[in-house]
Design a protein around this motif. Structure first.
Motif, mmCIF file in Angstrom:
data_model
loop_
_atom_site.group_PDB
_atom_site.id
_atom_site.type_symbol
_atom_site.label_atom_id
_atom_site.label_comp_id
_atom_site.label_asym_id
_atom_site.label_seq_id
_atom_site.Cartn_x
_atom_site.Cartn_y
_atom_site.Cartn_z
ATOM 1 N N ILE A 469 0.899 -1.262 0.107
ATOM 2 C CA ILE A 469 -0.263 0.139 0.066
ATOM 3 C C ILE A 469 0.796 1.136 0.169
ATOM 4 N N ASP A 470 1.711 1.382 0.754
ATOM 5 C CA ASP A 470 2.672 2.319 0.819
ATOM 6 C C ASP A 470 3.422 2.521 -0.474
ATOM 7 N N GLU A 471 3.907 1.658 -1.044
ATOM 8 C CA GLU A 471 4.472 1.739 -2.443
ATOM 9 C C GLU A 471 3.666 2.351 -3.497
ATOM 10 N N VAL A 472 2.429 1.798 -3.646
ATOM 11 C CA VAL A 472 1.471 2.481 -4.545
ATOM 12 C C VAL A 472 1.202 4.149 -4.330
ATOM 13 N N VAL A 473 0.876 4.267 -3.014
ATOM 14 C CA VAL A 473 0.789 5.690 -2.542
ATOM 15 C C VAL A 473 1.620 6.639 -2.900
ATOM 16 N N ALA A 474 3.071 6.057 -2.560
ATOM 17 C CA ALA A 474 4.221 6.885 -2.841
ATOM 18 C C ALA A 474 4.497 6.856 -4.279
ATOM 19 N N ALA A 475 4.251 6.150 -5.260
ATOM 20 C CA ALA A 475 4.230 6.124 -6.503
ATOM 21 C C ALA A 475 3.349 7.299 -7.275
ATOM 22 N N LEU A 476 2.269 7.674 -6.426
ATOM 23 C CA LEU A 476 1.421 8.576 -6.958
ATOM 24 C C LEU A 476 1.301 9.933 -6.289
ATOM 25 N N PHE A 477 1.949 9.796 -5.024
ATOM 26 C CA PHE A 477 1.917 11.233 -4.295
ATOM 27 C C PHE A 477 3.295 11.456 -3.578
ATOM 28 N N SER A 478 4.083 10.697 -3.575
ATOM 29 C CA SER A 478 5.534 11.155 -2.843
ATOM 30 C C SER A 478 6.136 12.147 -3.851
ATOM 31 N N PRO A 479 6.604 13.386 -3.396
ATOM 32 C CA PRO A 479 7.460 14.352 -3.888
ATOM 33 C C PRO A 479 8.646 13.942 -4.606
ATOM 34 N N ASN A 481 8.755 11.020 -6.101
ATOM 35 C CA ASN A 481 8.568 10.379 -7.468
ATOM 36 C C ASN A 481 7.513 11.278 -8.091
ATOM 37 N N GLU A 482 7.482 12.355 -8.152
ATOM 38 C CA GLU A 482 6.651 13.387 -8.817
ATOM 39 C C GLU A 482 7.023 13.196 -10.329
ATOM 40 N N PRO A 483 5.804 12.460 -10.753
ATOM 41 C CA PRO A 483 5.784 12.079 -12.316
ATOM 42 C C PRO A 483 5.376 13.484 -13.130
ATOM 43 N N SER A 484 5.722 13.051 -14.332
ATOM 44 C CA SER A 484 5.519 14.261 -15.244
ATOM 45 C C SER A 484 3.957 14.255 -15.532
ATOM 46 N N PRO A 485 3.418 15.406 -15.728
ATOM 47 C CA PRO A 485 1.866 15.398 -16.027
ATOM 48 C C PRO A 485 1.557 14.684 -17.068
ATOM 49 N N LEU A 486 0.097 14.297 -17.118
ATOM 50 C CA LEU A 486 -0.469 13.572 -18.324
ATOM 51 C C LEU A 486 -1.038 14.119 -19.232
ATOM 52 N N VAL A 487 -1.735 15.347 -18.768
ATOM 53 C CA VAL A 487 -2.409 16.332 -19.750
ATOM 54 C C VAL A 487 -2.383 17.700 -19.385
ATOM 55 N N GLN A 495 -5.814 30.566 -19.572
ATOM 56 C CA GLN A 495 -5.063 29.724 -18.331
ATOM 57 C C GLN A 495 -4.618 28.258 -18.683
ATOM 58 N N LYS A 496 -3.472 27.883 -18.541
ATOM 59 C CA LYS A 496 -3.330 26.475 -18.690
ATOM 60 C C LYS A 496 -2.846 25.865 -17.307
ATOM 61 N N ILE A 497 -3.583 24.504 -17.181
ATOM 62 C CA ILE A 497 -3.724 23.898 -15.784
ATOM 63 C C ILE A 497 -2.914 22.374 -16.214
ATOM 64 N N GLU A 498 -2.304 21.732 -15.468
ATOM 65 C CA GLU A 498 -1.676 20.420 -15.833
ATOM 66 C C GLU A 498 -2.331 19.507 -14.761
ATOM 67 N N ARG A 499 -2.807 18.480 -15.111
ATOM 68 C CA ARG A 499 -3.149 17.100 -14.359
ATOM 69 C C ARG A 499 -2.307 16.046 -14.421
ATOM 70 N N TYR A 500 -2.055 15.345 -13.373
ATOM 71 C CA TYR A 500 -1.273 14.145 -13.309
ATOM 72 C C TYR A 500 -2.041 13.023 -12.974
ATOM 73 N N ARG A 577 -2.175 16.128 -24.770
ATOM 74 C CA ARG A 577 -1.591 14.908 -23.919
ATOM 75 C C ARG A 577 -0.015 15.086 -23.876
ATOM 76 N N ILE A 578 0.209 14.839 -22.481
ATOM 77 C CA ILE A 578 1.713 14.833 -22.794
ATOM 78 C C ILE A 578 2.348 13.703 -22.945
ATOM 79 N N PRO A 579 3.492 13.155 -23.731
ATOM 80 C CA PRO A 579 4.082 11.849 -23.830
ATOM 81 C C PRO A 579 4.970 11.743 -22.470
ATOM 82 N N ARG A 580 4.946 10.669 -21.926
ATOM 83 C CA ARG A 580 5.653 9.950 -20.672
ATOM 84 C C ARG A 580 7.109 9.520 -21.311
ATOM 85 N N THR A 581 8.208 9.720 -20.420
ATOM 86 C CA THR A 581 9.274 9.090 -20.729
ATOM 87 C C THR A 581 9.171 7.646 -21.065
ATOM 88 N N GLY A 582 9.574 6.956 -22.065
ATOM 89 C CA GLY A 582 9.497 5.729 -22.102
ATOM 90 C C GLY A 582 8.129 5.337 -23.192
#
Length: 593
Positions: A469-479, A481-487, A495-500, A577-582
C-alpha cells in the motif's frame, strides 16, 4: 305511390299489426320501426292506424298499441327522453306544480322539473339518472344507474353542512355536487383525502370512489438482491453523508416524538454529486444494507417486502406524447400507496414505515427547463419536470405527511433545475476524487489481508500488505517520485493547468486496477505452473497507470470535467496529452469550439 297502392299497403300493414297470430311485442317493435324510418308516407299511415284499430283488435292489445304509438309520435314531433342527474329537492318557492326537483343535464344546464304522477321525490338520490321529457320540464322516470366512466380527481374534503365536496383537478381545487355513494363513503370513513373519485366536469358532479389498486406499488418496488455492503468493511473512506442519512432514518423509525416536537417534516432528502466512480453508488448500497437492518430492528420481522423504489428512466419514458409524465404521476401514486400502508410488527403494533426512493443520474429527468418553444423533446421533459415538482410539493399536502427518504445522484449537478434541486437536495454531499489519505484508505479495504503477497526475505504477510500500500501511494503522491503531467488543459481565458495521474483517482478506478493485477498474476501462475506468485506494489502500480492512461486518451474539451477536476465556472478550450518518458502516451491535441 298511387292511391290504389297506398290503400293496399295500408291494409296489409294494418292486418299485420292487428293480427293476433303475431306476438304483441313483435307488432309493437314493427310499429316503432315504421315510425323511426322517417318516411312521410309511413308516418301518415301510422297516424291513420289509430282510427282503424278500435274495431279490429281486443281492447287490452289495442290500449297497449295505442299507448306506444302515441308515445312514439310525440317523441318524433317533440324530441326523445332526455337524461339528467338528480341533485336534490329544488329550494325556494317556484311557480307551477310541486314538488320540484333540481337536476343537471349532460351539457351542464340546471333544470327544475316537476314530477310525473307515480314518481316520488323520496325515491330519488343524488347522482341518480332522472329521465326528463323533451322540454326538460317533467321527470318521467328514473334509474339507479350512476355513470361509471369519466375523468378522475383527488378527493380533498366534504364542505361542512353541505352535500358538496372539494376535489383537486390538475392542482386546482374544484367544488362539485356529490352522489349518495360519495357521501356515504365519506360518512363511513372509506373516502379519505387524496383518494381518487370519478367526476363529470360538465355536470359538476362526483359519482364514485375509485378503488385503490392495492398491487400498483409492486410495479416499481426494487426486488433486486439486497446489497451486503458495510462501511467499516467495504468502504475505504465513507462520506460523512452516510452517517447523517442513517441518523435521520433512525429518528423516523425510533424517535418520531422528537421529530413531531419540532414539527420536522418526515422527509429525508440527499443529493449526491461528484464524478463517476467516486463512491456514490457504493454509499447507497451501504445505506440500503443499514436501512434493512433498521427495519428488522423496528418491526421484529425478518422477511419484509422491499421498501425501496428505484426510479429508472427506461420504465417511465415513452415515445407517446403525454405518456411519460403520466408514468411519473403513476410512480408517485405508487410511492404514496406504499408509504401509506400500515405494517403490523412482531408485537402486533401497526405502524407506517419510511420508503426509500432513489433517483440515479437525476439530471436526466430534472434537467433545467427550456426557455423557448415547448414542443418536441425539450417540451416533453419540461412536462415531466412539472409533474415531479407538483408531486414532490403535493397541493393536497398528503405526500408531505408520509415518511420518505429521497436519495439522488448526479454527475453534472449544474444541469439540474434549481427548483428540483431544492426539493431533492435538503442536504448536498459532494463526492471528490481520492487524495493521498483516500487512496491509502481505499487500498486498505480493497486489498484483503488474506491475499497472497510477493515474498520478501521472510517478511510477515501483514507487513507485506502495508509495504504494498505504501509503495502504490508513494508512486503517485511522494514528492520524490513526482511524475510528469499526463495532460495540459487550456481554459477559454488562456490559463493552462496540468493534471497528473493522481488527479484521476477514484474508488472505482482502484478496484479496476486491482482486478487487472490479480488477473495478470493468476494467468502467470497458470501458465508457469508456479504457486508462489503474489501481489506486489509494482504490478498494481503498473495496472493503475494503464487504467489512468486509458482515461487520459478519452479526454476532449467538452468532457474534461468527467475525468479530472476543472475550476468551477470555466470551460476547457484545448487538451494536450503529454508523452511520458518511455513513450506509453502519444501526444495528441484536441480542440473544442
Amino acid at each position: 305511390m298511387t292511391d290504389t297502392n297506398s290503400a293496399a299497403k295500408v291494409n296489409k300493414m294494418v292486418s299485420m299489426l292487428l293480427s293476433s297470430e303475431k306476438p304483441l311485442e313483435v307488432r309493437a317493435n314493427l310499429l316503432l320501426g315504421i315510425l323511426q324510418s322517417g318516411d312521410p308516407a309511413m308516418l301518415a299511415i301510422a297516424k291513420g292506424l289509430l282510427g282503424k284499430m278500435e274495431s279490429a283488435a281486443p281492447a287490452a292489445e289495442l290500449d297497449e298499441l295505442k299507448s306506444r304509438l302515441q308515445q312514439a309520435l310525440a317523441e318524433l314531433e317533440q324530441g326523445g327522453v332526455r337524461p339528467s342527474t338528480f341533485i336534490g329537492k329544488a329550494d325556494g318557492e317556484l311557480p307551477g306544480p310541486k314538488p320540484r326537483a333540481q337536476v343537471v343535464t349532460p351539457d351542464g344546464q340546471l333544470r327544475f322539473p316537476f314530477l310525473r304522477e307515480g314518481v316520488k321525490l323520496d325515491d330519488l338520490c343524488p347522482g341518480m339518472t332522472a329521465y326528463l321529457d323533451a322540454k326538460g320540464a317533467v321527470i318521467l322516470g328514473y334509474s339507479q344507474m350512476i355513470p361509471k366512466v369519466g375523468p378522475q380527481a383527488q378527493f380533498v374534503r366534504q364542505l361542512p353542512g353541505t352535500e358538496q365536496i372539494e376535489v383537486s383537478v390538475r392542482d386546482e381545487v374544484v367544488t362539485l355536487y356529490a352522489s349518495s355513494a360519495i357521501l356515504d363513503a365519506v360518512s363511513d370513513g372509506e373516502l379519505k383525502r387524496g383518494d381518487k373519485v370519478l367526476i363529470c366536469p360538465q355536470r359538476q358532479f362526483a359519482f364514485h370512489k375509485i378503488p385503490a389498486d392495492t398491487d400498483r406499488h409492486h410495479r416499481f418496488v426494487d426486488r433486486n438482491h439486497l446489497p451486503n455492503v458495510h462501511p467499516g468493511r467495504d468502504i475505504g473512506n465513507p462520506h460523512p453523508c452516510l452517517g447523517w442519512l442513517c441518523h435521520r432514518t433512525r429518528v423516523l423509525l425510533f424517535r418520531d416524538d422528537l421529530r413531531q416536537r419540532f414539527a420536522q417534516r418526515p422527509r429525508v432528502s440527499l443529493l449526491m454529486t461528484g464524478p463517476t466512480g467516486s463512491g456514490k453508488t457504493l454509499t447507497i448500497k451501504a445505506f440500503l444494507t443499514m436501512f434493512a437492518q433498521m427495519l428488522r430492528e423496528r418491526t421484529g420481522l425478518e422477511d419484509m417486502e422491499s421498501r425501496v423504489i428505484r426510479v429508472k428512466m427506461s420504465e417511465h419514458l415513452s415515445e407517446w406524447l403525454g405518456r411519460s409524465d403520466k408514468n411519473f404521476d403513476q410512480l408517485f401514486d405508487d410511492i404514496q400507496a406504499l408509504a401509506s400502508e400500515q405494517i403490523e410488527t412482531a408485537t402486533g403494533e401497526r405502524i407506517q414505515l419510511p420508503v426509500t426512493v432513489i433517483f440515479e443520474e437525476v439530471e436526466g429527468i430534472a434537467r433545467r427547463r427550456s426557455d423557448g418553444d415547448h414542443d418536441g423533446a425539450s417540451g416533453a421533459m419540461d412536462r415531466i419536470l412539472g409533474t415531479l415538482l407538483q408531486r414532490l410539493d403535493d397541493p393536497l399536502d398528503e405526500m408531505s405527511k408520509l415518511s420518505l427518504i429521497l436519495i439522488s445522484t448526479s454527475n453534472k449537478p449544474e444541469m439540474i433545475d434549481s427548483a428540483m434541486q431544492r426539493r431533492l437536495g435538503a442536504k448536498v454531499a459532494c463526492f471528490k476524487r481520492l487524495d493521498r489519505d483516500g487512496l491509502a484508505a481505499v487500498l486498505s479495504k480493497k486489498i484483503k489481508p488474506d491475499y497472497p503477497f510477493a515474498a520478501c526475505n521472510g517478511t510477515p504477510q501483514e507487513r507485506l500488505r502495508e509495504q504494498l500500500i505504501d509503495e502504490v501511494v508513494a508512486a503517485l503522491f511522494s514528492p520524490a517520485n513526482e511524475p510528469s503531467p499526463l495532460v495540459e488543459l487550456t481554459l477559454r481565458d488562456g490559463q493552462k493547468i496540468e493534471r497528473y495521474s493522481r488527479d484521476f483517482l477514484t474508488g472505482a478506478l482502484i478496484e479496476q486496477a486491482l482486478t487487472d493485477a490479480i488477473d495478470q498474476l493468476i494467468s502467470y501462475a497458470e501458465k508457469s505452473g508456479r504457486d508462489d506468485v503474489g501481489l506486489d506494489g509494482g504490478t498494481l502500480t503498473d495496472c493503475l497507470q494503464r487504467q489512468i492512461e486509458v482515461l487520459a486518451e478519452n479526454i476532449v474539451p467538452f468532457n474534461a470535467g468527467d475525468y479530472v477536476d476543472v475550476p468551477e465556472h470555466t470551460q476547457v478550450a484545448h487538451v494536450r496529452r503529454i508523452p511520458r518518458t518511455g513513450g506509453r502516451l502519444s501526444q495528441l491535441v484536441a480542440t473544442g469550439a
